[in-house]
Scaffold this motif. Structure first.
Motif, PDB file in Angstrom:
ATOM      1  N   MET A   1       0.815  -1.212   0.001  1.00 45.75           N
ATOM      2  CA  MET A   1      -0.038  -0.029  -0.154  1.00 45.75           C
ATOM      3  C   MET A   1       0.989   1.360   0.055  1.00 45.75           C
ATOM      4  O   MET A   1       1.776   1.379   0.760  1.00 45.75           O
ATOM      5  CB  MET A   1      -0.802  -0.127   1.200  1.00 45.75           C
ATOM      6  CG  MET A   1      -1.919   1.262   1.337  1.00 45.75           C
ATOM      7  SD  MET A   1      -2.918   1.180   2.831  1.00 45.75           S
ATOM      8  CE  MET A   1      -4.047  -0.460   2.156  1.00 45.75           C
ATOM      9  N   VAL A   2       0.627   2.250  -0.870  1.00 46.82           N
ATOM     10  CA  VAL A   2       1.553   3.478  -0.918  1.00 46.82           C
ATOM     11  C   VAL A   2       1.275   4.184   0.492  1.00 46.82           C
ATOM     12  O   VAL A   2       0.092   4.150   0.980  1.00 46.82           O
ATOM     13  CB  VAL A   2       1.009   4.223  -2.115  1.00 46.82           C
ATOM     14  CG1 VAL A   2       1.203   3.501  -3.426  1.00 46.82           C
ATOM     15  CG2 VAL A   2      -0.460   4.589  -2.188  1.00 46.82           C
ATOM     16  N   CYS A   3       2.361   5.085   0.800  1.00 48.40           N
ATOM     17  CA  CYS A   3       2.063   5.975   1.985  1.00 48.40           C
ATOM     18  C   CYS A   3       1.240   7.016   1.682  1.00 48.40           C
ATOM     19  O   CYS A   3       1.401   7.815   0.616  1.00 48.40           O
ATOM     20  CB  CYS A   3       3.294   6.662   2.236  1.00 48.40           C
ATOM     21  SG  CYS A   3       3.497   7.158   3.812  1.00 48.40           S
ATOM     22  N   GLY A   4      -0.071   7.170   2.292  1.00 52.41           N
ATOM     23  CA  GLY A   4      -0.994   7.868   1.847  1.00 52.41           C
ATOM     24  C   GLY A   4      -2.180   7.363   2.163  1.00 52.41           C
ATOM     25  O   GLY A   4      -3.515   7.907   2.378  1.00 52.41           O
ATOM     26  N   SER A   7      -3.477   2.706   6.463  1.00 52.58           N
ATOM     27  CA  SER A   7      -2.340   2.153   7.233  1.00 52.58           C
ATOM     28  C   SER A   7      -1.243   2.713   7.446  1.00 52.58           C
ATOM     29  O   SER A   7      -0.552   2.984   8.612  1.00 52.58           O
ATOM     30  CB  SER A   7      -2.209   0.607   6.857  1.00 52.58           C
ATOM     31  OG  SER A   7      -3.353  -0.006   6.555  1.00 52.58           O
ATOM     32  N   CYS A   8      -0.838   3.397   6.315  1.00 47.06           N
ATOM     33  CA  CYS A   8       0.466   4.395   6.468  1.00 47.06           C
ATOM     34  C   CYS A   8       0.278   5.498   7.245  1.00 47.06           C
ATOM     35  O   CYS A   8       1.066   5.842   8.113  1.00 47.06           O
ATOM     36  CB  CYS A   8       0.797   4.654   5.029  1.00 47.06           C
ATOM     37  SG  CYS A   8       2.349   5.637   5.001  1.00 47.06           S
ATOM     38  N   SER A   9      -0.924   6.101   7.411  1.00 45.17           N
ATOM     39  CA  SER A   9      -1.089   7.362   8.081  1.00 45.17           C
ATOM     40  C   SER A   9      -1.452   6.797   9.788  1.00 45.17           C
ATOM     41  O   SER A   9      -0.802   7.477  10.411  1.00 45.17           O
ATOM     42  CB  SER A   9      -2.501   7.943   7.873  1.00 45.17           C
ATOM     43  OG  SER A   9      -2.461   8.302   6.598  1.00 45.17           O
ATOM     44  N   LYS A  10      -1.959   5.705   9.893  1.00 42.10           N
ATOM     45  CA  LYS A  10      -1.798   5.363  11.238  1.00 42.10           C
ATOM     46  C   LYS A  10      -0.583   4.865  11.667  1.00 42.10           C
ATOM     47  O   LYS A  10      -0.222   5.255  12.954  1.00 42.10           O
ATOM     48  CB  LYS A  10      -2.949   3.973  11.175  1.00 42.10           C
ATOM     49  CG  LYS A  10      -3.153   3.291  12.678  1.00 42.10           C
ATOM     50  CD  LYS A  10      -3.837   2.176  12.476  1.00 42.10           C
ATOM     51  CE  LYS A  10      -4.010   1.314  13.793  1.00 42.10           C
ATOM     52  NZ  LYS A  10      -4.935   0.212  13.783  1.00 42.10           N
ATOM     53  N   ASN A  11       0.183   4.480  10.850  1.00 39.39           N
ATOM     54  CA  ASN A  11       1.638   3.784  11.505  1.00 39.39           C
ATOM     55  C   ASN A  11       2.458   4.823  11.715  1.00 39.39           C
ATOM     56  O   ASN A  11       3.200   5.031  12.641  1.00 39.39           O
ATOM     57  CB  ASN A  11       2.201   2.852  10.621  1.00 39.39           C
ATOM     58  CG  ASN A  11       1.536   1.461  10.216  1.00 39.39           C
ATOM     59  OD1 ASN A  11       0.856   1.023  11.191  1.00 39.39           O
ATOM     60  ND2 ASN A  11       1.524   1.017   9.136  1.00 39.39           N
ATOM     61  N   CYS A  12       2.472   6.133  10.703  1.00 36.48           N
ATOM     62  CA  CYS A  12       3.185   7.120  11.010  1.00 36.48           C
ATOM     63  C   CYS A  12       2.607   8.072  12.469  1.00 36.48           C
ATOM     64  O   CYS A  12       3.463   8.412  13.110  1.00 36.48           O
ATOM     65  CB  CYS A  12       3.046   8.401   9.687  1.00 36.48           C
ATOM     66  SG  CYS A  12       3.673   7.754   8.360  1.00 36.48           S
ATOM     67  N   LEU A 185      -1.046  15.052   9.692  1.00 33.80           N
ATOM     68  CA  LEU A 185      -1.265  13.589   9.886  1.00 33.80           C
ATOM     69  C   LEU A 185      -2.457  13.274  10.415  1.00 33.80           C
ATOM     70  O   LEU A 185      -3.325  12.512   9.887  1.00 33.80           O
ATOM     71  CB  LEU A 185      -0.066  12.643  10.390  1.00 33.80           C
ATOM     72  CG  LEU A 185       1.077  12.654   9.713  1.00 33.80           C
ATOM     73  CD1 LEU A 185       2.261  12.056  10.674  1.00 33.80           C
ATOM     74  CD2 LEU A 185       0.691  11.613   8.433  1.00 33.80           C
ATOM     75  N   TYR A 189      -5.554  11.718   8.890  1.00 33.91           N
ATOM     76  CA  TYR A 189      -6.138  10.380   9.365  1.00 33.91           C
ATOM     77  C   TYR A 189      -7.606  10.344   9.442  1.00 33.91           C
ATOM     78  O   TYR A 189      -8.350   9.434   9.720  1.00 33.91           O
ATOM     79  CB  TYR A 189      -5.179  10.007  10.523  1.00 33.91           C
ATOM     80  CG  TYR A 189      -5.534   8.577  11.040  1.00 33.91           C
ATOM     81  CD1 TYR A 189      -5.539   7.519  10.349  1.00 33.91           C
ATOM     82  CD2 TYR A 189      -5.611   8.353  12.512  1.00 33.91           C
ATOM     83  CE1 TYR A 189      -5.745   6.349  10.963  1.00 33.91           C
ATOM     84  CE2 TYR A 189      -5.716   7.131  13.079  1.00 33.91           C
ATOM     85  CZ  TYR A 189      -6.089   6.256  12.332  1.00 33.91           C
ATOM     86  OH  TYR A 189      -6.267   4.893  12.910  1.00 33.91           O
TER      87      TYR A 189
END
Length: 203
Positions: A1-4, A7-12, A185, A189
């Motif tokens: 999955m691309v950052c955006g 899941s990426c927003s949550k992990n960041c 973020l 999110y």
């Protein structure tokens, strides 16, 4: 999955709040270490550092819980508090970086005249007495009193004050940009849908 994505927003956001948690525990640990080793006897200074550490820890905890649970209310309050902290911290950091020598001297003298225990810590650690002149030798705890070779503390403090202010201002600016990143973020999110909550919405 691309950052955006979700899941990426949550992990960041989780990673950012873990960083804040580590910084808060570091602040509390440094304050406790300073008291334990007798480097700081001013409970006011230690109290401020510990209070900042606890405040940062609570903010990080709210952000972490909000990110994990995708809790809209917690994320909203986290975003607002982080934005206010950013404004204050950015202003203070810029002030630290723009103070000239005369302003630094006035600030140091005001701080010196408004504290007693921190003043004694400085005298003991820098081996000096008084601010602009050695007029407080009767209450000075520095080892130079016995040898009658004390110097005023002002020249020694001023020698390092510029470097310290630049360091504090730089660190403050760095963390202020992480805070505005956290606000962005969080905003993104909050407006993303959890694909696991309603998979049919993404079909």
């Amino acid at each position: 999955m691309v950052c955006g994505g979700f899941s990426c927003s949550k992990n960041c956001l989780c990673a950012l709040n873990l960083l804040y948690t580590l910084v808060s525990l570091l602040l509390i640990g440094i304050a406790a270490w300073g008291i334990g080793f007798g480097l700081i006897s001013s409970f006011r200074v230690v109290g401020v550092v510990i209070a900042v550490g606890i405040f940062l820890f609570l903010i990080a905890l709210v952000g972490l819980i909000g990110a994990i649970k995708h809790h809209q209310v917690l994320l909203f309050f986290y975003m607002i508090i982080l934005l206010l902290v950013f404004i204050i911290q950015f202003s203070v950091s810029c002030a630290c970086l723009t103070l000239n020598k005369e302003q630094q001297s006035k600030l140091l003298e005001v701080g010196w005249n408004n504290t007693n225990s921190a003043k004694q810590d400085i005298e003991r650690n820098l081996n000096c007495c008084g601010f602009n002149n050695v007029s407080e030798a009767d209450t000075c705890l520095a080892s130079c009193v016995k040898l009658q070779s004390c110097r005023p503390c002002a020249p020694i403090i001023k020698e390092y004050s510029g470097m310290v202010l630049r360091f504090v201002g730089g660190i403050g600016l760095f963390f202020s940009f992480t805070e505005i990143l956290g606000v962005w973020l969080t905003y993104r999110y909050r407006n993303q849908k959890d694909p696991r909550a309603n998979p049919s919405a993404f079909l």
